[in-house]
Motif scaffolding. Structure first.
Motif, mmCIF file in Angstrom:
data_model
loop_
_atom_site.group_PDB
_atom_site.id
_atom_site.type_symbol
_atom_site.label_atom_id
_atom_site.label_comp_id
_atom_site.label_asym_id
_atom_site.label_seq_id
_atom_site.Cartn_x
_atom_site.Cartn_y
_atom_site.Cartn_z
ATOM 1 N N ILE A 125 11.443 65.926 61.203
ATOM 2 C CA ILE A 125 12.895 65.967 61.006
ATOM 3 C C ILE A 125 13.261 64.941 59.943
ATOM 4 C CG2 ILE A 125 15.157 65.708 62.108
ATOM 5 C CD1 ILE A 125 13.728 66.247 64.803
ATOM 6 N N GLY A 126 13.847 65.412 58.845
ATOM 7 C CA GLY A 126 14.255 64.518 57.769
ATOM 8 C C GLY A 126 13.432 64.735 56.515
ATOM 9 N N ARG A 170 3.590 53.969 51.429
ATOM 10 C CA ARG A 170 3.234 53.043 50.343
ATOM 11 C C ARG A 170 4.501 52.646 49.608
ATOM 12 N NH1 ARG A 170 -1.018 53.882 47.613
ATOM 13 N NH2 ARG A 170 -1.937 55.578 48.825
ATOM 14 N N CYS A 171 4.420 51.578 48.864
ATOM 15 C CA CYS A 171 5.590 51.098 48.151
ATOM 16 C C CYS A 171 5.766 51.931 46.894
ATOM 17 C CB CYS A 171 5.405 49.634 47.791
ATOM 18 S SG CYS A 171 6.911 48.941 47.113
ATOM 19 N N GLY A 219 13.808 62.226 53.724
ATOM 20 C CA GLY A 219 14.027 61.027 52.916
ATOM 21 C C GLY A 219 12.692 60.494 52.408
ATOM 22 N N ARG A 237 18.029 68.583 56.222
ATOM 23 C CA ARG A 237 19.497 68.651 56.191
ATOM 24 C C ARG A 237 19.986 68.512 54.740
ATOM 25 N NH1 ARG A 237 22.765 64.839 60.245
ATOM 26 N NH2 ARG A 237 22.172 63.185 58.780
ATOM 27 N N THR A 238 19.401 67.541 54.021
ATOM 28 C CA THR A 238 19.788 67.330 52.617
ATOM 29 C C THR A 238 18.523 67.212 51.777
ATOM 30 O OG1 THR A 238 21.605 65.967 53.473
ATOM 31 C CG2 THR A 238 21.231 65.913 51.097
ATOM 32 N N SER A 275 10.545 58.382 53.550
ATOM 33 C CA SER A 275 9.441 58.313 54.511
ATOM 34 C C SER A 275 8.831 59.692 54.714
ATOM 35 C CB SER A 275 9.925 57.771 55.863
ATOM 36 O OG SER A 275 10.508 56.497 55.701
ATOM 37 N N ALA A 276 9.684 60.695 54.936
ATOM 38 C CA ALA A 276 9.187 62.058 55.155
ATOM 39 C C ALA A 276 8.452 62.565 53.922
ATOM 40 C CB ALA A 276 10.361 62.984 55.483
ATOM 41 N N LYS A 325 21.694 58.989 46.212
ATOM 42 C CA LYS A 325 20.929 58.725 47.431
ATOM 43 C C LYS A 325 19.623 58.166 46.900
ATOM 44 C CE LYS A 325 20.891 61.967 50.852
ATOM 45 N NZ LYS A 325 21.759 61.925 52.041
ATOM 46 N N PRO A 343 18.290 60.119 66.166
ATOM 47 C CA PRO A 343 19.512 60.870 66.511
ATOM 48 C C PRO A 343 19.487 61.253 67.981
ATOM 49 C CG PRO A 343 18.414 61.825 64.589
ATOM 50 C CD PRO A 343 17.491 60.785 65.141
ATOM 51 N N LEU A 365 16.200 47.506 56.381
ATOM 52 C CA LEU A 365 15.834 48.818 56.919
ATOM 53 C C LEU A 365 14.902 48.587 58.105
ATOM 54 C CD1 LEU A 365 15.294 50.335 53.404
ATOM 55 C CD2 LEU A 365 17.013 51.143 55.023
ATOM 56 N N ASN A 373 24.872 57.929 57.167
ATOM 57 C CA ASN A 373 23.851 58.554 58.024
ATOM 58 C C ASN A 373 24.027 58.192 59.494
ATOM 59 O OD1 ASN A 373 23.115 55.856 57.577
ATOM 60 N ND2 ASN A 373 20.974 56.277 58.020
ATOM 61 N N PHE A 414 19.746 63.688 70.042
ATOM 62 C CA PHE A 414 19.764 65.119 70.351
ATOM 63 C C PHE A 414 19.713 65.321 71.863
ATOM 64 C CE2 PHE A 414 17.306 65.256 66.190
ATOM 65 C CZ PHE A 414 18.402 65.649 65.443
HETATM 66 O O1 N01 Z 1 15.219 57.406 55.811
HETATM 67 P P1 N01 Z 1 16.389 58.186 55.050
HETATM 68 P P2 N01 Z 1 13.750 57.049 55.307
HETATM 69 N N1 N01 Z 1 19.508 65.718 61.875
HETATM 70 O O2 N01 Z 1 17.664 57.725 55.678
HETATM 71 C C1 N01 Z 1 17.631 63.041 57.984
HETATM 72 C C2 N01 Z 1 13.099 52.911 52.098
HETATM 73 N N2 N01 Z 1 11.754 53.457 52.022
HETATM 74 O O3 N01 Z 1 13.065 56.375 56.391
HETATM 75 O O4 N01 Z 1 20.076 62.975 54.121
HETATM 76 C C3 N01 Z 1 18.780 66.098 60.839
HETATM 77 O O5 N01 Z 1 16.286 58.095 53.595
HETATM 78 C C4 N01 Z 1 18.420 62.658 56.790
HETATM 79 O O6 N01 Z 1 19.260 63.705 56.359
HETATM 80 P P3 N01 Z 1 20.584 63.373 55.465
HETATM 81 C C5 N01 Z 1 13.947 53.563 51.025
HETATM 82 O O7 N01 Z 1 14.899 52.645 50.579
HETATM 83 C C6 N01 Z 1 11.011 53.112 50.962
HETATM 84 O O8 N01 Z 1 13.115 58.232 54.680
HETATM 85 O O9 N01 Z 1 21.288 62.223 56.166
HETATM 86 N N3 N01 Z 1 18.333 65.283 59.879
HETATM 87 C C7 N01 Z 1 17.314 62.308 55.811
HETATM 88 O O10 N01 Z 1 16.757 63.441 55.226
HETATM 89 C C8 N01 Z 1 14.566 54.686 51.787
HETATM 90 O O11 N01 Z 1 15.730 55.198 51.210
HETATM 91 C C9 N01 Z 1 9.769 53.628 50.820
HETATM 92 O O12 N01 Z 1 21.343 64.619 55.489
HETATM 93 C C10 N01 Z 1 18.666 63.994 60.001
HETATM 94 C C11 N01 Z 1 16.282 61.655 56.730
HETATM 95 O O13 N01 Z 1 16.552 62.116 58.038
HETATM 96 C C12 N01 Z 1 14.804 54.035 53.122
HETATM 97 O O14 N01 Z 1 13.651 53.245 53.341
HETATM 98 C C13 N01 Z 1 9.260 54.504 51.745
HETATM 99 C C14 N01 Z 1 19.426 63.511 61.077
HETATM 100 C C15 N01 Z 1 16.378 60.148 56.722
HETATM 101 O O15 N01 Z 1 16.115 59.697 55.442
HETATM 102 C C16 N01 Z 1 14.959 54.978 54.274
HETATM 103 O O16 N01 Z 1 14.013 56.041 54.143
HETATM 104 C C17 N01 Z 1 10.028 54.827 52.836
HETATM 105 C C18 N01 Z 1 19.867 64.429 62.028
HETATM 106 N N4 N01 Z 1 20.628 64.065 63.065
HETATM 107 C C19 N01 Z 1 11.278 54.300 52.966
HETATM 108 N N5 N01 Z 1 19.592 62.165 60.904
HETATM 109 C C20 N01 Z 1 8.992 53.265 49.632
HETATM 110 O O17 N01 Z 1 9.032 52.203 49.073
HETATM 111 C C21 N01 Z 1 18.942 61.858 59.770
HETATM 112 N N6 N01 Z 1 18.385 62.950 59.218
HETATM 113 C C22 N01 Z 1 8.158 54.299 49.134
#
Ligand code: N01
Length: 551
Positions: A193-194, A65-66, A196, A218-219, A198-199, A337, A160, A154, A507, A162
């Motif tokens: 995995i992740g 959701r937004c 951010g 990871r973070t 979305s997760a 972030k 990744p 985006l 990233n 792997f």
């Molecule tokens: O992606 P992200 P997202 N091994 O890049 C991890 C928008 N959005 O799809 O932080 C292990 O934020 C990575 O770890 P790290 C919004 O602008 C909006 O969640 O790089 N882990 C991180 O935890 C957002 O910021 C909405 O250390 C690995 C995760 O994967 C943007 O989209 C909703 C890895 C990626 O998080 C992106 O969001 C959703 C690896 N090799 C998204 N590589 C809304 O409006 C990556 N990670 C609500």
């Protein structure tokens, strides 16, 4: 309200010559088409997906959701649309936003000029003809005076690399490419995995039915409760009666969102007053928590107070102290972030069927037939969800083979990071425009506000060129160099570059570390763009016959 639709129309014909090709049928591409039609131009939108909606077409993961309120995350260009459309929740979910995108496509008759299931693979500038040759994966070649990249920031999902990825026998998903038919994870062992945005949205929903969810972090991320809920008639009416004034105010803010901005330093308040301020924002919910004080992104000392408040909230929510400490971000300032908004994210770790694995110092080594290995231990899963984000802002553009003057490729030009004038154009690539490109507020803002501002500015610019019989618009090298320097200077006055974020390209292994969006603020940026236009498109060459400056 109409039901969600995807491909309901036959693909339209792609003409061989046209005024403008627009790449992408998200909110930017659709509005661009609408504005270009208003100028009397012929235009076609080429879209890789089977439906309109861009981000909201692709990102169908559970809980999507937004996190900008729907009354604000919506088009403002049509008073009738904004009055007649009703949102059911404070923050609309993905299916409702996709319905809205489809409604807009139907309402403004856009579908007849949108060609679906058509991916643009190359765009090559012909200097003699002053036209772009645009090629698609269906084998079309379109000659267009203008090419508008409405490709989204985006939209290039990152998996990744792997080792052993192919060997995993279970199901594999990416949040940014979620199957349209939905996924049943009930009773399954799921690895995510992740951590951010979305997760953080997906995990609590997946955990409701999965047998077990193991999150690989990871973070850790700062997240504020969204406090989503049904739209109340009073709230909706309050907005709708004052829509014009509120939209106008939002356009002048830092990030395009009306947010009760507190224009004082966090350090001006006593610790007790600060605590009250943060608690009130926590109760209200949402990412506008960052508007608690005016210096949270510029002063480390101020930022520390907000970051510590959120860490303490996490410690009070998560019962297991060790897990709470792992979830509490400590090594980057809050907001640098992308800050997240959640529903029961931290609470989910109190469930028996959710566990957290810290992979900061023990990266995922490989995927196996049964699951994955990290820290020398194998975890077994029925499904693995990659919530690993995107090659943001530049990834999608650079996937297309774009060649400008003298055959120069955009990939080569941007090898050390994106270079643009105003995030709208790049020198050496005449008549090629980007909507919310790098160097504009873009991902730091309410995307709908920034999309409308870019599309409106560009439509005015092309109207200006058209009225003077001009057929070429291109930024000067000097204007671009000055703008890139300004974008960097402003970014480095903030705390943002201190975090290894996707804003910095951090990233993606090998991606240049450059702060990509413009952090000067939506209002200030808009004023600057308007001034450029008022001065006859200062910094751009607007030409008619070869070499003749008209603008
Ligand atoms: O992606 P992200 P997202 N091994 O890049 C991890 C928008 N959005 O799809 O932080 C292990 O934020 C990575 O770890 P790290 C919004 O602008 C909006 O969640 O790089 N882990 C991180 O935890 C957002 O910021 C909405 O250390 C690995 C995760 O994967 C943007 O989209 C909703 C890895 C990626 O998080 C992106 O969001 C959703 C690896 N090799 C998204 N590589 C809304 O409006 C990556 N990670 C609500």
């Amino acid at each position: 309200m109409p039901e969600p639709t995807t491909a309901t129309t036959a693909p339209c014909h792609v003409p061989s010559e046209i005024d403008a090709v627009i790449v992408g049928a998200g909110f930017a591409g659709m509005y661009m088409l609408h504005r270009l039609r208003g100028l009397g131009m012929s235009a076609i939108v080429l879209e890789a997906g089977t439906g309109v909606g861009g981000t909201w077409y692709w990102n169908r993961y559970p809980g999507a959701r937004c996190d900008t309120e729907s009354m604000q995350y919506s088009y403002s260009f049509s008073p009738e649309l904004q009055q007649q459309w009703s949102w059911s929740e404070r923050y609309a979910g993905q299916p409702e936003i996709l319905r809205y995108a489809n409604h807009v496509a139907d309402r403004f008759g856009l579908r007849r000029d949108i060609r679906l299931e058509t991916r643009v693979t190359a765009a090559v500038w012909d200097d003699g003809k002053r036209r772009w040759q645009v090629t698609t994966d269906r084998g079309d070649t379109v000659s267009a005076r203008y090419c508008v990249m409405a490709t989204g920031c985006l939209s290039n999902a990152r998996m990744p690399d792997f080792p052993g990825r192919e060997s995993f026998r279970g199901e594999v998903y990416h949040t940014g490419h979620w199957p349209h038919e939905g996924v049943d994870l009930a009773g399954k062992r799921v690895g995510v995995i992740g951590t951010g945005s979305s997760a953080i949205q997906a995990i609590p929903v997946i955990a409701e039915t999965a047998a077990h969810v193991t999150v690989f972090q990871r973070t850790p991320n700062y997240s504020i409760p969204a406090r989503n809920g049904p739209m109340t008639p009073d709230y909706e009416q309050d907005w709708k009666t004052q829509y014009d004034a509120r939209r106008a105010m939002a356009r002048q803010t830092r990030n395009g969102i009306l947010a009760n901005f507190n224009d004082k330093s966090a350090l001006e308040d006593s610790p007790e007053a600060r605590q009250r301020q943060y608690e009130a924002r926590w109760v209200t919910g949402g990412t506008t928590f960052m508007a608690s004080y005016n210096d949270l992104i510029t002063s480390k000392a101020s930022n520390d107070t907000a970051a510590e408040f959120v860490r303490n909230q996490i410690r009070s929510i998560v019962k297991d102290a060790k897990t709470a400490e792992l979830l509490a971000p400590k090594d980057y300032p809050i907001g640098t972030k992308r800050i997240c908004a959640d529903t029961n994210y931290f609470e989910v770790y109190n469930r028996d069927n959710v566990s957290l694995v810290d992979i900061r110092n023990a990266p995922i080594e490989r995927l196996t037939e049964k699951g994955l290995v990290t820290g020398g231990k194998e975890y077994e899963f029925d499904a693995v969800v990659f919530a690993t984000g995107f090659d943001a802002m530049t990834g999608t553009l650079l996937k297309i083979d774009i060649r400008g003057r003298d055959g120069q490729s955009l990939r080569t030009k941007w090898e050390a990071g994106p270079r643009t004038y105003l995030g709208l154009m790049t020198a050496g690539f005449p008549n090629l425009f980007m909507i919310t490109g790098p160097g504009s507020p873009s991902v730091l803002s309410n995307m709908l506000v920034s999309i409308e501002q870019h599309v409106d500015w560009l439509a005015d610019c092309l109207g200006h060129a058209q009225s003077r019989q001009c057929n070429l618009v291109e930024p000067t090298q000097q204007a671009e160099d000055d703008w890139v320097a300004h974008v960097n200077e402003v970014a480095h006055k903030t705390l943002y570059p201190s975090a290894a974020s996707w804003y910095m390209g951090a990233n993606v292994p090998g991606k240049p570390r450059v702060f990509m969006p413009y952090i000067g603020g939506v209002g200030r940026y808009r004023q600057h763009c308007d001034d450029v236009a008022a001065k006859g498109y200062e910094g751009f060459r607007v030409e008619g016959r070869v070499g003749e400056r008209v603008g």
